[in-house]
Design a protein around this motif. Sequence first.
Motif, short mmCIF file in Angstrom:
data_model
loop_
_atom_site.label_atom_id
_atom_site.label_comp_id
_atom_site.label_asym_id
_atom_site.label_seq_id
_atom_site.Cartn_x
_atom_site.Cartn_y
_atom_site.Cartn_z
N GLN A 67 23.19 24.97 48.19
CA GLN A 67 22.21 26.31 47.74
C GLN A 67 21.74 27.27 48.66
OE1 GLN A 67 20.80 27.53 45.34
NE2 GLN A 67 20.95 26.26 43.51
N GLU A 68 21.21 28.29 48.20
CA GLU A 68 20.83 29.51 49.06
C GLU A 68 20.34 29.19 50.22
OE1 GLU A 68 18.95 32.41 46.82
OE2 GLU A 68 20.54 32.72 45.16
N TYR A 74 18.65 36.97 53.03
CA TYR A 74 19.79 36.67 52.02
C TYR A 74 19.60 37.35 50.85
CZ TYR A 74 23.18 33.95 49.47
OH TYR A 74 24.32 33.62 48.38
N LYS A 75 20.61 38.01 50.28
CA LYS A 75 20.58 38.73 48.95
C LYS A 75 21.40 38.29 47.94
CE LYS A 75 17.28 41.26 51.14
NZ LYS A 75 15.98 40.82 50.82
N GLY A 76 22.01 36.91 47.93
CA GLY A 76 22.77 36.42 46.93
C GLY A 76 24.43 36.75 47.19
N GLU A 77 24.51 37.13 48.34
CA GLU A 77 25.92 37.56 48.67
C GLU A 77 26.94 36.45 48.77
OE1 GLU A 77 23.40 40.35 51.26
OE2 GLU A 77 23.49 38.28 50.72
N GLU A 78 28.12 36.40 48.60
CA GLU A 78 29.21 35.14 48.55
C GLU A 78 29.14 34.78 49.88
OE1 GLU A 78 33.62 34.00 47.45
OE2 GLU A 78 32.56 35.68 46.54
N HIS A 96 22.51 23.84 53.21
CA HIS A 96 22.45 25.49 52.67
C HIS A 96 23.77 26.04 52.90
CE1 HIS A 96 17.59 25.42 51.96
NE2 HIS A 96 18.46 24.64 51.04
N ARG A 97 24.12 27.09 52.28
CA ARG A 97 25.19 27.95 52.53
C ARG A 97 24.89 29.08 53.70
NH1 ARG A 97 24.29 31.27 47.20
NH2 ARG A 97 24.68 29.36 46.09
N GLY A 98 25.98 29.65 53.95
CA GLY A 98 25.60 30.84 55.03
C GLY A 98 24.74 31.93 54.42
N ALA A 120 20.54 23.30 57.58
CA ALA A 120 20.32 24.79 57.31
C ALA A 120 21.65 25.53 57.27
CB ALA A 120 19.21 25.40 58.24
N HIS A 121 21.24 26.68 56.98
CA HIS A 121 22.48 27.65 57.00
C HIS A 121 23.15 27.98 58.25
CE1 HIS A 121 20.12 30.74 59.01
NE2 HIS A 121 19.20 30.40 58.38
N ASN A 122 24.50 28.06 58.29
CA ASN A 122 25.32 28.31 59.20
C ASN A 122 25.76 27.24 60.35
OD1 ASN A 122 24.25 31.11 58.26
ND2 ASN A 122 26.16 31.52 59.04
N CYS A 123 24.88 26.16 60.13
CA CYS A 123 25.24 24.91 61.04
C CYS A 123 26.60 24.55 60.91
CB CYS A 123 24.32 23.80 60.63
SG CYS A 123 22.54 23.81 60.84
N ILE A 124 27.02 23.97 62.20
CA ILE A 124 28.31 23.48 62.29
C ILE A 124 28.33 22.04 62.93
CG2 ILE A 124 30.76 23.52 63.41
CD1 ILE A 124 30.11 26.69 63.51
N LEU A 125 28.90 21.24 61.78
CA LEU A 125 28.63 19.67 62.35
C LEU A 125 30.07 19.07 62.44
CD1 LEU A 125 25.82 20.33 61.32
CD2 LEU A 125 25.53 17.90 60.53
#
Length: 264
Positions: A67-68, A74-78, A96-98, A120-125
Amino acid sequence: MAVRIHPSAYVDPKAQLGDGVDIGPQAFVDADVVIGEGTHLMHGAHIARWTTLGKNNRIFPGAIIGQEPQDLGYKGEESYTLIGDGNVFREGVTVHRGNRPGTRTLVGDNNYFMVNSHIAHNCILGNHIILVNGALLAGHVEIDDRVIISGNCQVHQFVRIGAFAMMRGGSGAAKDVPPFCINDGLNWIRAINVVGLKRNGFTPERVRAIKEAFKIIFRSGVGLKVALEKVEQEVPMTEDVQAMLAFIRASARGIGNGRGSSRE
């Protein structure tokens, strides 16, 4: 194997489903989603747009993937959420997505995310990571392989946690946690994760070298630069010790403290 979709589930026509995908009652799959073969979405699971799931993942009831981001910019971009193979997302897990166009949140293989943990967004696991109930990762966190984040832990944005490290229950990390270490309290590097290392097949000789490096870095009371130089002079330069030193030297946020340390 045939795809199975419960009549009460919603799957967008633009979603791509691999062989043997099983989608349970009232699950939701958005447009531009790719789900690999053998993945199981249980009832009420939610896979949001621009998410890719690999093979043989298990998504439990109420988990929400892709999800967002919780980011006012964030403005809904891909942007994307990319999940590997063999992961388990228990009830209430959120990923969450980027947070910017073209960016991504990335999860590797064979991880286990327990109830109400958050990525959360932009995590790298990496791989074989465990997030226990209520563990919270802020944006841009990076976690290497075989890490355990215990219950109700909090990880600040942009923090890095090295391989085979562990955070004790309820602890917080606003600074980087080096490989093989245990984080306790707030930014306290308490000890080496000896039990975890033994369980992962580390020999006594490997553990001994890591312990020697740890004592100099976190218990000698000297500054970090001097401590790292002493390690290079006095400790066998095994691959593990080299990895610890490289991780610390690459730290942008700084590392947590040990008792007797003069570092802030």
